[in-house]
Scaffold this active site. Structure first.
Site, short mmCIF file in Angstrom:
data_model
loop_
_atom_site.label_atom_id
_atom_site.label_comp_id
_atom_site.label_asym_id
_atom_site.label_seq_id
_atom_site.Cartn_x
_atom_site.Cartn_y
_atom_site.Cartn_z
CG ASP A 1 -5.71 3.08 4.65
OD1 ASP A 1 -5.01 2.88 5.66
OD2 ASP A 1 -5.34 3.80 3.71
CG HIS B 1 -1.95 1.04 1.24
ND1 HIS B 1 -3.06 0.99 0.44
CD2 HIS B 1 -2.05 2.20 1.94
CE1 HIS B 1 -3.82 2.05 0.65
NE2 HIS B 1 -3.22 2.81 1.57
N GLY C 1 -0.72 -1.50 9.26
CA GLY C 1 0.31 -0.52 9.55
C GLY C 1 0.99 -0.78 10.88
CG ASP D 1 -0.95 5.74 2.35
OD1 ASP D 1 -2.07 5.68 1.81
OD2 ASP D 1 -0.64 5.08 3.35
N GLY E 1 -4.40 10.71 6.45
CA GLY E 1 -3.24 11.57 6.59
C GLY E 1 -2.23 11.13 7.62
CG HIS F 1 -4.87 5.80 -0.47
ND1 HIS F 1 -5.05 5.66 0.89
CD2 HIS F 1 -5.86 6.64 -0.88
CE1 HIS F 1 -6.09 6.37 1.28
NE2 HIS F 1 -6.59 6.98 0.22
CB ALA G 1 0.00 5.86 11.19
#
Length: 218
Positions: free
Chosen positions: A174, A32, A196, A34, A141, A65, A143
């Site tokens: 997510d 993934h 994550g 970002d 935006g 993403h 974690a």
């Protein structure tokens, strides 16, 4: 079986190559990626150069993403750098069907991401053009946030919408996907889990095979 997509932004960048090797050996399904512009979300993260570097050491597909204000300007950029799935935020698109068609025309899978407060009603007008829906279970935006409880209901509604129309779709979740939340997210209808800091990288790399297999087989 579920798909597991480790969030590359949560990997220790000083140990990225070794982490990727450990994740590949644990048979992750996707990576993934970002990409943030500091405008649509108040953060910056990852880029196409990193994607190209990952592609040199791993054949694992990458799902990108795009958390940016002008995502259609980055579709070809991401495709050229090895993206297999390109996901755009519905909130940023004036012409979502056109954008989804553009992604598919490049031979990539087309995804739509939706923020926690976004109404899913618009999706019913574009079901046939979507390969993946990314449900943000936290505001995008950063974690480490708390999962928003209404996410479960939203996932179930999206799954029903596509199923009743006769379309198969991947539903990605997510944000705060971890041991406590993942079973309920899968039960609600999700089948792609972005892992994550709290779900995967809190473990030692030696534990990755066991942890990833657990999520894949929920």
């Amino acid at each position: 079986m579920n798909k597991v997509s480790p969030s590359v932004m949560c990997i220790d960048m000083m140990d990225l190559k070794h982490q990727l090797e450990a994740l590949d050996q644990a048979h992750v399904d996707l990576y993934h990626i970002d990409i943030m512009d500091g405008h649509f979300v108040p953060n910056y993260c990852l880029n196409g150069d990193l994607m190209a570097a990952i592609r040199k050491v791993s054949d694992t597909p990458m799902d990108v993403h795009l958390m940016v204000t002008n995502p259609t300007e980055f579709i070809e950029y991401c495709a050229d750098r090895g993206a297999d799935i390109i996901t755009l935020h519905l909130e940023t698109l004036d012409h979502p069907i056109r954008a989804l068609k553009q992604i598919r025309a490049l031979g990539k899978k087309a995804g739509i991401a939706i923020n926690p407060a976004t109404d899913i009603g618009q999706l019913k007008y574009m079901l046939e053009f979507i390969d993946l829906v990314c449900v943000m279970t936290v505001d995008p935006g950063f974690a480490g946030q708390t999962l928003i409880p209404s996410s479960y209901e939203k996932i179930t509604a999206i799954r029903s919408m596509f199923t009743e129309a006769g379309y198969d779709v991947d539903i990605m979740v997510d944000g705060q996907v971890k041991e406590e939340t993942a079973p309920k997210l899968v039960a609600a209808g999700a089948n792609v889990l972005v892992l994550g800091s709290s779900g995967l990288f809190c473990h030692d790399p030696s534990e990755y095979p066991e942890v990833i297999s657990k999520y894949q087989n929920l």
